[in-house]
Design a protein around this motif. Sequence first.
Motif, mmCIF file in Angstrom:
data_model
loop_
_atom_site.group_PDB
_atom_site.id
_atom_site.type_symbol
_atom_site.label_atom_id
_atom_site.label_comp_id
_atom_site.label_asym_id
_atom_site.label_seq_id
_atom_site.Cartn_x
_atom_site.Cartn_y
_atom_site.Cartn_z
ATOM 1 N N GLU A 211 58.240 41.195 114.632
ATOM 2 C CA GLU A 211 57.650 40.134 113.810
ATOM 3 C C GLU A 211 56.264 39.749 114.335
ATOM 4 O O GLU A 211 55.322 39.532 113.552
ATOM 5 C CB GLU A 211 58.584 38.919 113.828
ATOM 6 N N VAL A 212 56.130 39.684 115.647
ATOM 7 C CA VAL A 212 54.834 39.362 116.260
ATOM 8 C C VAL A 212 53.805 40.439 115.911
ATOM 9 O O VAL A 212 52.661 40.131 115.533
ATOM 10 C CB VAL A 212 54.977 39.237 117.794
ATOM 11 N N ILE A 213 54.210 41.696 116.006
ATOM 12 C CA ILE A 213 53.304 42.807 115.691
ATOM 13 C C ILE A 213 52.935 42.787 114.209
ATOM 14 O O ILE A 213 51.782 43.035 113.837
ATOM 15 C CB ILE A 213 53.958 44.151 116.073
ATOM 16 N N THR A 214 53.899 42.482 113.357
ATOM 17 C CA THR A 214 53.640 42.409 111.911
ATOM 18 C C THR A 214 52.546 41.391 111.614
ATOM 19 O O THR A 214 51.608 41.665 110.847
ATOM 20 C CB THR A 214 54.926 42.019 111.149
ATOM 21 N N LYS A 215 52.646 40.235 112.219
ATOM 22 C CA LYS A 215 51.651 39.174 111.983
ATOM 23 C C LYS A 215 50.281 39.576 112.527
ATOM 24 O O LYS A 215 49.250 39.317 111.888
ATOM 25 C CB LYS A 215 52.123 37.870 112.633
ATOM 26 N N GLU A 216 50.276 40.205 113.691
ATOM 27 C CA GLU A 216 48.999 40.621 114.293
ATOM 28 C C GLU A 216 48.293 41.662 113.429
ATOM 29 O O GLU A 216 47.085 41.563 113.175
ATOM 30 C CB GLU A 216 49.248 41.186 115.696
ATOM 31 N N VAL A 217 49.050 42.652 112.964
ATOM 32 C CA VAL A 217 48.454 43.706 112.136
ATOM 33 C C VAL A 217 48.046 43.151 110.775
ATOM 34 O O VAL A 217 47.005 43.533 110.218
ATOM 35 C CB VAL A 217 49.441 44.886 111.968
ATOM 36 N N ALA A 218 48.836 42.244 110.224
ATOM 37 C CA ALA A 218 48.499 41.631 108.932
ATOM 38 C C ALA A 218 47.192 40.854 109.034
ATOM 39 O O ALA A 218 46.333 40.926 108.139
ATOM 40 C CB ALA A 218 49.632 40.711 108.484
ATOM 41 N N GLU A 219 47.027 40.141 110.133
ATOM 42 C CA GLU A 219 45.781 39.388 110.337
ATOM 43 C C GLU A 219 44.603 40.339 110.532
ATOM 44 O O GLU A 219 43.509 40.115 109.992
ATOM 45 C CB GLU A 219 45.935 38.474 111.553
ATOM 46 N N LYS A 220 44.847 41.405 111.268
ATOM 47 C CA LYS A 220 43.793 42.384 111.544
ATOM 48 C C LYS A 220 43.326 43.085 110.271
ATOM 49 O O LYS A 220 42.131 43.369 110.100
ATOM 50 C CB LYS A 220 44.312 43.409 112.555
ATOM 51 N N THR A 221 44.260 43.369 109.377
ATOM 52 C CA THR A 221 43.929 44.083 108.132
ATOM 53 C C THR A 221 43.732 43.133 106.956
ATOM 54 O O THR A 221 43.694 43.559 105.798
ATOM 55 C CB THR A 221 45.038 45.096 107.789
ATOM 56 N N LYS A 222 43.666 41.823 107.281
ATOM 57 C CA LYS A 222 43.398 40.789 106.270
ATOM 58 C C LYS A 222 44.442 40.766 105.147
ATOM 59 O O LYS A 222 44.113 40.701 103.961
ATOM 60 C CB LYS A 222 41.990 40.975 105.686
ATOM 61 N N GLN A 223 45.703 40.803 105.549
ATOM 62 C CA GLN A 223 46.807 40.694 104.590
ATOM 63 C C GLN A 223 47.348 39.267 104.612
ATOM 64 O O GLN A 223 47.633 38.717 105.673
ATOM 65 C CB GLN A 223 47.938 41.668 104.955
ATOM 66 N N ASN A 224 47.471 38.682 103.448
ATOM 67 C CA ASN A 224 47.965 37.307 103.342
ATOM 68 C C ASN A 224 49.451 37.334 102.969
ATOM 69 O O ASN A 224 49.828 37.130 101.817
ATOM 70 C CB ASN A 224 47.151 36.539 102.294
ATOM 71 N N PHE A 225 50.292 37.585 103.961
ATOM 72 C CA PHE A 225 51.728 37.708 103.721
ATOM 73 C C PHE A 225 52.413 36.345 103.683
ATOM 74 O O PHE A 225 52.041 35.429 104.417
ATOM 75 C CB PHE A 225 52.395 38.543 104.823
ATOM 76 N N THR A 226 53.417 36.253 102.837
ATOM 77 C CA THR A 226 54.305 35.091 102.889
ATOM 78 C C THR A 226 55.252 35.289 104.073
ATOM 79 O O THR A 226 55.362 36.386 104.628
ATOM 80 C CB THR A 226 55.130 34.961 101.599
ATOM 81 N N ARG A 227 55.938 34.239 104.430
ATOM 82 C CA ARG A 227 56.888 34.350 105.544
ATOM 83 C C ARG A 227 58.012 35.325 105.201
ATOM 84 O O ARG A 227 58.506 36.045 106.075
ATOM 85 C CB ARG A 227 57.460 32.976 105.876
ATOM 86 N N GLU A 228 58.408 35.325 103.946
ATOM 87 C CA GLU A 228 59.462 36.249 103.532
ATOM 88 C C GLU A 228 58.982 37.692 103.652
ATOM 89 O O GLU A 228 59.736 38.572 104.088
ATOM 90 C CB GLU A 228 59.895 35.957 102.094
ATOM 91 N N GLN A 229 57.745 37.952 103.282
ATOM 92 C CA GLN A 229 57.200 39.307 103.392
ATOM 93 C C GLN A 229 57.126 39.759 104.851
ATOM 94 O O GLN A 229 57.381 40.927 105.156
ATOM 95 C CB GLN A 229 55.817 39.372 102.746
ATOM 96 N N VAL A 230 56.782 38.838 105.735
ATOM 97 C CA VAL A 230 56.758 39.168 107.169
ATOM 98 C C VAL A 230 58.152 39.580 107.626
ATOM 99 O O VAL A 230 58.320 40.564 108.356
ATOM 100 C CB VAL A 230 56.254 37.965 108.001
ATOM 101 N N PHE A 231 59.158 38.852 107.166
ATOM 102 C CA PHE A 231 60.539 39.174 107.526
ATOM 103 C C PHE A 231 60.945 40.535 106.962
ATOM 104 O O PHE A 231 61.588 41.337 107.649
ATOM 105 C CB PHE A 231 61.486 38.083 107.004
ATOM 106 N N ILE A 232 60.575 40.790 105.720
ATOM 107 C CA ILE A 232 60.953 42.053 105.078
ATOM 108 C C ILE A 232 60.319 43.240 105.801
ATOM 109 O O ILE A 232 60.999 44.224 106.132
ATOM 110 C CB ILE A 232 60.541 42.044 103.591
ATOM 111 N N VAL A 233 59.023 43.151 106.054
ATOM 112 C CA VAL A 233 58.313 44.240 106.738
ATOM 113 C C VAL A 233 58.896 44.457 108.134
ATOM 114 O O VAL A 233 59.140 45.596 108.559
ATOM 115 C CB VAL A 233 56.802 43.931 106.823
#
Length: 328
Positions: A133-155
């Motif tokens: 989950e930590v890596i998901t958020k870091e990569v999403a921020e790096k690639t400018k992805q605006n994920f919902t919390r549910e999407q973070v959980f799914i990924v």
Amino acid sequence: MAKSEPTYETHKPSNWWTRNWIEILTVFGGLITINLIFFAKAYTKTDTVNPETAGQLGDFVGGYIGTIFALISVVFLYSTLKNQREASQIEKFENKYFELIKMHRDNVAEIGIGEDFGKKIFVILIREFRSIEVITKEVAEKTKQNFTREQVFIVSYYALFFGVGPNSSRMLKEALKGYDKKFVDEFESSLNNDAAKEKTKKYRKFKFIPFEGHQSRLGHYFRHLYQTICYVDNQTIDIDKYEYVKTIRAQLTTHEQALLFINCLTPIGNIWWDKKLLVKYRFVQNIPFGFFDKGNEIDLTSYFPSDYFEWQERTTITKKEVDKTQPS
């Protein structure tokens, strides 16, 4: 995902009349018919009984009433056989039901990662999920992805489930094909980094290499659990389904219920929502308050009715007790 309405499974046993109405009507009908003989001419034409006519009527009634009692005997025989059939169906259901529970326990006992086996595995899996989950958020921020919390959980769950590797990475990317390709490639690369794996292994004190997937463990576990619940849910016999499912739920630890909830957020486990199994049987109601950080992870209560969780029940009871002590 929209919040579910409180449609819990309830059992309403058949009342006495519903179970025995055929027998009751037969008996009353027979009694009424028998007493109609007293309206015959032998009893009503004169003030005295005509012995000859009454004798003829008696012969007739003897055969007629005997037939009625034979009919009543058949009805009660039917009732006995019906009850035996229902008891046999319940016994047959319970035999398979308890066998499925035993198989579930065996499945859990056989799940292993490294040197660890059994229910402890689910604690480890939740820890690995949170590392992903930590890596998901870091990569999403790096690639400018605006994920919902549910999407973070799914990924993150997809990464936990499929992992990365020669075949696993291909399946992971296929599962994430609806997401930005740049994000998916960067995400897979971050998980497939040996240094990141070693860092997580050391930090979490894992006895295995993380991020390599648990499809072989979780796939079988959740499929069997789903089939067990459906076996109860699909029954047409008169049983308290909630109580039977409650017994299955009692086999699950907090971390098993938490992982099941996460699994159900993804298309892999969406069928649990489609069939309303999580809500109807309150199947993850034992996840404690604060297990998922409402601020940084996900708001668990937004997916369920307001009285769904065990801790919500206690809060409601406490509030009622406080209200009773207040002066009116």
